[in-house]
Design an enzyme around this catalytic site. Sequence first.
Site, PDB file in Angstrom:
ATOM      1  N   GLY A 253      45.254  52.266   3.082  1.00 48.77           N
ATOM      2  CA  GLY A 253      46.435  52.255   3.666  1.00 48.77           C
ATOM      3  C   GLY A 253      47.130  53.252   4.465  1.00 48.77           C
ATOM      4  O   GLY A 253      46.484  54.629   4.247  1.00 48.77           O
TER       5      GLY A 253
ATOM      6  N   ARG B  72      52.964  55.440   4.599  1.00 44.94           N
ATOM      7  CA  ARG B  72      54.073  54.770   4.359  1.00 44.94           C
ATOM      8  C   ARG B  72      53.946  53.366   4.464  1.00 44.94           C
ATOM      9  O   ARG B  72      54.714  52.611   4.560  1.00 44.94           O
ATOM     10  CB  ARG B  72      55.335  54.981   5.346  1.00 44.94           C
ATOM     11  CG  ARG B  72      55.744  56.516   5.397  1.00 44.94           C
ATOM     12  CD  ARG B  72      55.954  56.941   3.830  1.00 44.94           C
ATOM     13  NE  ARG B  72      57.347  57.171   3.737  1.00 44.94           N
ATOM     14  CZ  ARG B  72      57.923  57.537   2.805  1.00 44.94           C
ATOM     15  NH1 ARG B  72      57.413  57.791   1.738  1.00 44.94           N
ATOM     16  NH2 ARG B  72      59.104  57.347   2.572  1.00 44.94           N
ATOM     17  N   SER B  73      52.657  52.751   4.101  1.00 41.96           N
ATOM     18  CA  SER B  73      52.008  51.591   4.195  1.00 41.96           C
ATOM     19  C   SER B  73      52.658  50.792   2.861  1.00 41.96           C
ATOM     20  O   SER B  73      52.596  49.216   3.121  1.00 41.96           O
ATOM     21  CB  SER B  73      50.645  51.347   4.412  1.00 41.96           C
ATOM     22  OG  SER B  73      49.894  51.773   3.193  1.00 41.96           O
TER      23      SER B  73
ATOM     24  N   HIS C  35      58.165  58.878  -6.040  1.00 39.46           N
ATOM     25  CA  HIS C  35      57.092  58.244  -6.613  1.00 39.46           C
ATOM     26  C   HIS C  35      56.937  58.485  -8.244  1.00 39.46           C
ATOM     27  O   HIS C  35      57.035  57.689  -9.110  1.00 39.46           O
ATOM     28  CB  HIS C  35      55.766  58.965  -6.362  1.00 39.46           C
ATOM     29  CG  HIS C  35      54.933  58.633  -5.170  1.00 39.46           C
ATOM     30  ND1 HIS C  35      54.010  58.116  -4.926  1.00 39.46           N
ATOM     31  CD2 HIS C  35      55.629  58.590  -3.841  1.00 39.46           C
ATOM     32  CE1 HIS C  35      53.411  57.708  -3.759  1.00 39.46           C
ATOM     33  NE2 HIS C  35      54.590  57.939  -2.957  1.00 39.46           N
TER      34      HIS C  35
END
Length: 181
Positions: free
Chosen positions: A7, A10-11, A53
């Site tokens: 991706g 920021r996907s 995260h």
Amino acid sequence: MRTLVLGGIRSGKSRWAEEAIAQSLAPGQPARYLASGLSAHTDPDWARRVAAHRDRRPEHWSTVETDDIATHLRQSPDIPTLVDDLGAWLTRTLDRDHAWDDGSAAVPLPETDELLAAVGEFLSTLVLVSPEVGLTVVPTTASGRRFADELGALNQRMAALCDRVVLVVAGQAVSIKPSPS
């Protein structure tokens, strides 16, 4: 089962990967998170991203910050593992090898072959996160092209090893290599 999650920035690819590995675990089962990005960074925005995260992960998951993913996969091949992310790993590898501007493009680094071999030997659930560089402009610098070429080649080779490949866009996963039935 090996899954490659691709991706853009920021996907939602990391969040999707975390949810995917969590769903594969029994309640309370430990998992290992191999974080390849630098955490001791002086950039406050980067520090916030790393903290976000960390805060999303269950407390019973172990976190190892490393640029030697292959060794960690081989040391404990039976622990469900999430690797986040291959782009950061490649950046650190190119830095360490002083390989940014050496004029070669998409020539696999020895570390790439070692990583692929460790992934192929891994015995437990493995989810790997990687940026998809093919959705942007061609970089105008030699180092940018080197990174895009190396990461594109790594992603292709990794996808061939994985049972499942998904592309995450706007938090939504599209299977591009569905898991075997």
